[in-house]
Enzyme design. Sequence first.
Site: not given
Ligand code: ADP
Length: 672
Positions: A117, A201, A236, A292
């Site tokens: 990431k 973040e 999440h 994917r």
């Molecule tokens: P993973 O790859 O583990 O699924 P992601 O980066 O795709 O993680 O994030 C999963 C979820 O977490 C997002 O859909 C959102 O709901 C939450 N999320 C991610 N980043 C943030 C952020 N900076 N602020 C608030 N929620 C976040």
Amino acid sequence: MMFDTILIANRGEIACRIIRTARRMGIRSIAVFSEADRSAAHVALADAAVAIGPAAARDSYLDGARIIAAAREAGAQAIHPGYGFLSENAAFAEACTAAGLIFIGPPAAAIRAMGSKSAAKSLMERAGVPLVPGYHGTDQAPDRLAAHAASIGYPVLIKASAGGGGKGMRIVTAPADFAAALDLAKGEARAAFGDDQILIEKYLTRPRHIEIQVFADTHGNVVSLFERDCSIQRRHQKIIEEAPAPLISDDQRFTMGEAACAAARAIDYVGAGTVEFIAEGGDFHFMEMNTRLQVEHPVTELITGLDLVEWQFRVAAGEALPLTQNEIERTGHAIEIRLYAEDPLRDFAPSTGTIHHLRLPEPSAHIRIDAGVRQGDAVSIHYDPMIAKLIAWDHDRASAIRHLARALAALEIDGVRTNLPVLRRIIGHPDFAAADLDTGFIARHEPILLAPAAPASPAVIAAAAHRWLHDLPRHAAPSDPHSPWTLKSAWRLNGPAYQDVTFDDGTAQFAIRIHPAAAGQLTIDHAGASTTAAIAVLPDDRLAITIDHLTTTLTALRHTDPAQHDHIVIFADGARHALRIVDPFAGTGTAHAASGLVTTPMPGRVIAVGVAPGDTVAAGDLLVTVEAMKVQFRITAPRGGVVTALSCAVGDLVEDGAELAVIEPAPRPITG
Ligand code: ADP
């Protein structure tokens, strides 16, 4: 040239999904399976299947060499990895190519570019795609990271750079909690990905998750297949997704689509990919790209009328994308729910067990069902606990919601705990209808979404009474051969006979007296009132119960799990009622709580034990950490006292409900 045989390096619902498209295209499909999956649905559906090792995923579904050997033995020309497992594993993609097999997915270099990431964010920054404020550098010293968190401003979100599935992700609201959260995130990241690099973040408090489906071919074409809104999440992770995203303007849709295609072009992408954004207010920021197919791809298929797996096959076989951007259209609205084996009351921790009863709604022009399990299958600790997906489509969102609500009402499942009650309540919630969506939806509405089920209705009680009578031993009272209850059908009898029973539905006890009335009728006395129900027995454990001219059709089952055999389970309009038959001679069942016994709420592996026998603990102190499906759960002391017994050690595999420790009240010091 199109393949004639492919191997699917996956299991469950996604393996079944891929096999269906292969079959439609005349392609032979080879399944692989672990020892735990010998009789699984995907194995039965495929044209042939190869055993690839023990239940643990790392010894079977993650064993790339074994899978490649299976593909060669079976004469496959290509491997589809599905999602999860090896789908984003660049080394596996390369190994396929080296073995002369086509990996149905992007080039290894594109997987690598997006695999971290942190690196992906640097790349997107250079491509001019907006990012969430944060730190994604290589300096990983804890105090430096803490300093970055402070300059970003709390709350912050710690993420595993190699992350996925919400693992290794921690929200930190105050500087004092940063160090501990960092440790936990790194621990989870190491366990799940073998890599503990993290990024930080700004934590957005009311964002939406909006993602763009992109597709690219080897001829330089890149298109967007519109967006999906995946804001309804727990831990999440998505549980409801829809397309199109409600309440966004065509401008926003277009800008995000362009940014997503730019991201794909920046890494010479090929195949299906998803660019995920987090949106708040009018702004959107790049989060990550998944290289994917996604679990939620069906909503895109239903609004575009396309089969994305077919597109994957065509692109992998070297064909150009079947449509250009201008030819891709969308119609109507689609919503998907993910049914998981999990316990909403325990922070949605995975639940395991055997699916004793499963009745899925009928597929129709408005309802698509993607399932990978059948009645009798086990949900084990080894794999993802998703059971099935239901996807509804109609011309507008409100109609799609209506179809989904009806489908959920017809769904019956028993044997594992599931998120079904929560899904039903979300779909029925006025804020969902108003498309007031953001990732905090579930937390915000928790009191309603997690509220106990409504108490059993008179129809439910009548159904349970009928089932209970039906199951009574035929010669329960041999001393009285003339007892009406020894006869097969009590209803034929006249005369004042009755039978008493008490049911407990978890919220209340129902002590009832049952009188057989006329044929097919029961009269039930409860709390001073008397109700007469006419009961018609239908096939498949269904009953039609008529009380006061209102007929309810429901399902009444005796729990088949021996440990639960004292339960009658009723499914009525989507709600599940488990009615325990109270044994008047049994104890009260409160000994457990009073004894200070600490048990594990989910099966898993003990990865840390924070106490030793003899330790004094306060309520809420961390006792044991259990890892289930790569997520860590902290089990804390239910009350203060002394640890008088400890029955687990690091590395132990524990079953659901296993004893971990006993905490007894601390002895009072003797004074005087
Ligand atoms: P993973 O790859 O583990 O699924 P992601 O980066 O795709 O993680 O994030 C999963 C979820 O977490 C997002 O859909 C959102 O709901 C939450 N999320 C991610 N980043 C943030 C952020 N900076 N602020 C608030 N929620 C976040």
